[in-house]
Design an enzyme around this catalytic site. Structure first.
Site, PDB file in Angstrom:
ATOM      1  N   TYR A 136       0.864  -1.187   0.000  1.00  0.00           N
ATOM      2  CA  TYR A 136       0.000   0.000   0.000  1.00  0.00           C
ATOM      3  C   TYR A 136       0.895   1.229   0.000  1.00  0.00           C
ATOM      4  O   TYR A 136       1.543   1.534   0.997  1.00  0.00           O
ATOM      5  CB  TYR A 136      -0.898  -0.031   1.231  1.00  0.00           C
ATOM      6  N   LYS A 165      -1.229  -1.291  -4.264  1.00  0.00           N
ATOM      7  CA  LYS A 165      -2.319  -0.316  -4.159  1.00  0.00           C
ATOM      8  C   LYS A 165      -1.670   1.054  -4.246  1.00  0.00           C
ATOM      9  O   LYS A 165      -1.013   1.507  -3.309  1.00  0.00           O
ATOM     10  CB  LYS A 165      -3.078  -0.482  -2.836  1.00  0.00           C
TER      11      LYS A 165
END
Length: 311
Positions: A136, A165
């Site tokens: 992330y 992400k």
């Protein structure tokens, strides 16, 4: 369970009771509702899930509720974040033991420093599990920016590092990662108001926020954007849906995104605006503006939904 990264995967919120304990019954219902609406996975314990305010024991219990709610229908991919590397490793291993299908690994809370230390942190977590890992990258929130060249280095070092992400808010990062890595990693958009642009430059999935209140519309938006990218979709339908959705999607990219998205859930009857301190519910002009935005969207929603149902 094998993870299908190519779809809408909610960063699912956590509903709290009046005493701020977790409402597990609603959380299970919410998980099922999102999957029934076409979502292909669930990401609990992320920023939107208020994972930072939950104890280790609460996190594990929440994962068990999610797993019990969806069974083998979709993968559960929890956010793995902590103040310390050792606790992040402990949570990653607990998630694997509970039966999760993958992990979303974050940089450490609070402490953001150079690449050597940040690489050591995420590498230690990745090495602690056999599960597939999604990194992330959210420099806006966490002040650590994993640059494309650094992500490529992690991909070379870790076979189970399989997805990113990307929440830098710059869709050029998707282009840069694709140029460096070809198809080595699955690239997912992590900011709601860049989803159409992200798909057009090659992202394959969406870790979504407003999906918690509007799952049917989110899945339809993703589907239309993919179809248009592939030269098969109706661009006018995509633009109409995106233009309606954008005022809501922009709620995902501001500091009080948790409060805003939970307020939207409350307005559609699927959740509560209650948040755990230090967050507080919206008041005053902030609340009025948010309510206006949501009300305007809801007034137009029947026509949008009707258009989506047309053959």
């Amino acid at each position: 369970m094998k993870i299908d990264w190519r779809g809408v995967i909610p960063a699912i919120t956590t509903k709290f009771n009046e005493d701020y304990s977790i409402d597990h019954a609603f959380f299970a219902e919410h998980c099922r509702w999102l999957v029934d609406s076409g979502c292909v996975g669930l990401v609990p314990l992320g920023s939107l899930g208020e994972g930072a305010t939950q104890s280790f024991e609460e996190k594990v219990a929440l994962l068990e509720t999610a797993l019990g709610a969806v069974g083998d229908r979709v993968p559960v991919i929890p956010g793995i974040a902590s103040l310390s590397t050792s606790e992040a490793v402990r949570l990653a291993q607990a998630a694997e033991a509970a039966g999760c299908s993958g992990l979303m690994v974050l940089p450490p809370y609070i402490y953001s420093t150079d690449w050597r230390e940040m690489k050591a942190h995420v590498s230690t977590v990745i090495n602690s599990t056999t599960l597939p890992v999604m990194l992330y990258n959210n420099p806006v929130a966490y002040k650590t920016d994993f640059l494309p060249e650094q992500i490529a280095e992690l991909a070379q070092d870790h076979a189970n590092f399989v997805a990113v992400k990307e929440s830098s808010t710059d869709v050029r990062r998707v282009t840069a990662l694709r140029a460096l890595l070809q198809d080595r990693l699955e690239l997912l958009v992590g900011v709601d108001d860049a989803i159409v642009e992200g798909i057009q430059v090659g992202a394959v999935g969406w870790i979504a926020g407003l999906v918690n209140a509007f799952p049917v519309e989110s899945v339809a938006l993703f589907r239309l954007a993919r179809q248009v990218r592939e030269g098969q979709g109706d661009r006018a339908s995509l633009e109409a849906l995106y233009n309606w959705f954008l005022p809501l999607l922009r709620m995902d990219t501001v500091p009080k995104f948790v409060q805003l998205i939970k307020l939207a859930q409350e307005r559609v009857g699927m959740g509560s605006a209650r948040v755990r301190p230090p967050r507080l519910e919206l008041v005053g002009d902030e609340l009025k503006q948010a309510q206006r935005t949501i009300t305007n969207a809801l007034e137009q929603r029947p026509a949008i939904v009707s258009a989506l149902q047309e053959p």
